[in-house]
Design an enzyme around this catalytic site. Structure first.
Site, PDB file in Angstrom:
ATOM      1  N   LYS A 100      41.068  49.014  11.472  1.00 29.56           N
ATOM      2  CA  LYS A 100      40.866  47.969  10.753  1.00 29.56           C
ATOM      3  C   LYS A 100      41.367  47.916   9.235  1.00 29.56           C
ATOM      4  CE  LYS A 100      39.725  46.659  14.605  1.00 29.56           C
ATOM      5  NZ  LYS A 100      38.210  46.375  15.322  1.00 29.56           N
TER       6      LYS A 100
HETATM    7  C1  LIG Z   1      37.473  46.090  16.473  1.00 27.21           C
HETATM    8  C2  LIG Z   1      37.032  44.694  17.045  1.00 27.21           C
HETATM    9  C3  LIG Z   1      35.764  44.583  17.408  1.00 27.21           C
HETATM   10  C4  LIG Z   1      34.812  45.686  17.588  1.00 27.21           C
HETATM   11  O1  LIG Z   1      34.827  46.568  16.333  1.00 27.21           O
HETATM   12  P1  LIG Z   1      34.004  47.793  16.520  1.00 27.21           P
HETATM   13  O2  LIG Z   1      33.789  48.303  14.912  1.00 27.21           O
HETATM   14  O3  LIG Z   1      35.056  48.914  17.154  1.00 27.21           O
HETATM   15  O4  LIG Z   1      33.076  47.814  17.506  1.00 27.21           O
HETATM   16  C5  LIG Z   1      35.389  43.060  17.624  1.00 27.21           C
HETATM   17  N1  LIG Z   1      36.225  42.342  17.762  1.00 27.21           N
HETATM   18  C6  LIG Z   1      37.530  42.318  17.370  1.00 27.21           C
HETATM   19  C7  LIG Z   1      38.361  41.097  17.327  1.00 27.21           C
HETATM   20  C8  LIG Z   1      38.197  43.704  16.971  1.00 27.21           C
HETATM   21  O5  LIG Z   1      39.369  43.867  16.687  1.00 27.21           O
END
Ligand SMILES: *Cc1c(COP(=O)(O)O)cnc(C)c1O
Length: 374
Positions: free
Chosen positions: A182
């Site tokens: 992210k």
């Molecule tokens: C990455 C992601 C999640 C989950 O995030 P984590 O921290 O890996 O649990 C949820 N929604 C979207 C749109 C994502 O890209």
């Protein structure tokens, strides 16, 4: 030529030193760094209350629970997201109601959304896809009109804004992810922006076994909560990353501007919606012209890999995954999400990338499409 990943975190020496300090401090679990990370995040979203946990998946599940979602409730969401967006609804015994997305923004269609609100609808769960905000004015007007809670999946959207308002600075419950892919990371991690001290206390219990500490030696358990509290090790990474988030996002915008500027006018690939300066560009994912190509997406990815360029897929449409097919969803239910799911390719985008590498990716993608024209 170096191999290009499709994404890569940037961790500076100061952050590495801060992690070492935590390791030497004797306190590794949730402690002073977690509190410091929460208050830095609160400042970042204009003073609202923030609590952190081990993932956005945990954040979404806890946020829905705090919003009162339970068995037999319906939550309206998008089929074009990472699977956890909808999985958390099922985990609470509730039912996702999917609404198809726009082909270019990849965001949930708000007109169609309003027509799917029914007596069991409890909450709306939109995703700001790739960091492009949904129309928050319309979303919250709908929520107010129907007295619904909103949980924003802002996993892609920390640092994004809608008409000058930063995501998380307004609204109801807003969830961020700090997964290493992210825009900022804490190794793994997530956060909820919430409305008041009472919600913050509920979140604290949900993330730590349902526990309330009482006095010096007392403890009560109100419900069997999750074990999803963040460690101080992770929080130290998050603090170092948040300091640089605006710089990272500015660089992402600059790289994407170069993708758009250098993209051939006669390209057969379909670009995503460009948005405005509020877009934080978590990823850059055009669509392949598969119906005019002799090869499939997997072969496109292999040929890019052989040119030293990694390509990702974000995402298969959620309702086409086995868990959802078993519950009755099928091909054809959400044709736009399905098309994106088939054709999307995530091209490299991360702050340390160079403008020359952007050009290399554009050239390679167009060469592979050209050599495989049907
Ligand atoms: C990455 C992601 C999640 C989950 O995030 P984590 O921290 O890996 O649990 C949820 N929604 C979207 C749109 C994502 O890209």
């Amino acid at each position: 030529m170096n191999n290009l990943p499709f994404t890569k975190p940037s961790i500076d020496d100061e952050t590495i030193a801060a992690v070492v300090d935590v390791l030497r401090s004797g306190w590794l679990a949730s402690g002073p760094r977690v509190q410091q990370f929460e208050s830095a995040l609160a400042d970042y979203v204009g003073g609202r209350t923030v609590r952190v946990m081990t993932s956005a998946t945990a954040a979404l599940e806890i946020a829905l629970a705090v919003a009162g979602v339970g068995p037999d409730d319906e939550v309206i969401t998008t089929p074009m997201s990472w699977c956890s967006t909808a999985n958390v609804i099922l985990r609470l015994g509730a039912r996702p109601v999917f609404v198809d997305v726009d082909l270019d923004t990849r965001n949930i269609d708000l007109d169609a959304l309003e027509s799917r609100i029914g007596p069991r609808t409890r909450a709306l769960l939109p995703v700001h896809f790739a960091g492009l905000s949904v129309d928050l004015d319309r979303l919250y007007a709908i929520a107010r009109r129907h007295r619904l809670r909103v949980v924003e999946d802002a996993a892609h959207a920390i640092g994004s804004s809608w008409r000058g308002r930063r995501i998380g600075a307004t609204g109801d419950l807003v969830c961020f992810s700090f997964h290493p892919n992210k825009n900022m990371t804490s190794g793994e991690g997530g956060a909820i922006v919430c409305n008041d001290a009472d919600e913050a206390r509920q979140i604290e219990r949900h993330r730590f076994n349902g526990v309330e500490r009482i006095g010096v030696d007392g403890l009560e358990v109100h419900f069997p909560g999750m074990k999803a509290n963040l460690s101080d090790i992770a929080a130290a990474i998050g603090i170092g990353q948040l300091r640089r988030l605006d710089e990272f996002n500015a660089r992402r915008r600059q790289l994407v501007a170069h993708y758009f500027d250098r993209w051939p006018a006669d390209s057969m690939l379909r670009l995503p919606a460009r948005g405005d300066d509020g877009h934080s560009w978590h990823m850059f994912a055009p669509l392949l012209p598969l119906d005019r190509m002799k090869i499939d997406r997997a072969e496109f990815m292999r040929r890019m890999q052989s040119r030293g360029i990694a390509v990702g897929v974000h995402y298969r449409a959620i309702h086409t995954l086995a868990t959802y097919r078993k519950l009755g969803w099928k091909d054809g239910d959400f044709p736009v999400a399905e098309r994106i799911g088939r054709e999307t390719v995530t091209l490299p985008l991360f702050p340390e990338m160079t403008l020359a590498e952007v050009e290399r990716v554009i050239d390679a993608a167009h060469a592979v499409v050209a050599e495989s024209r049907a």
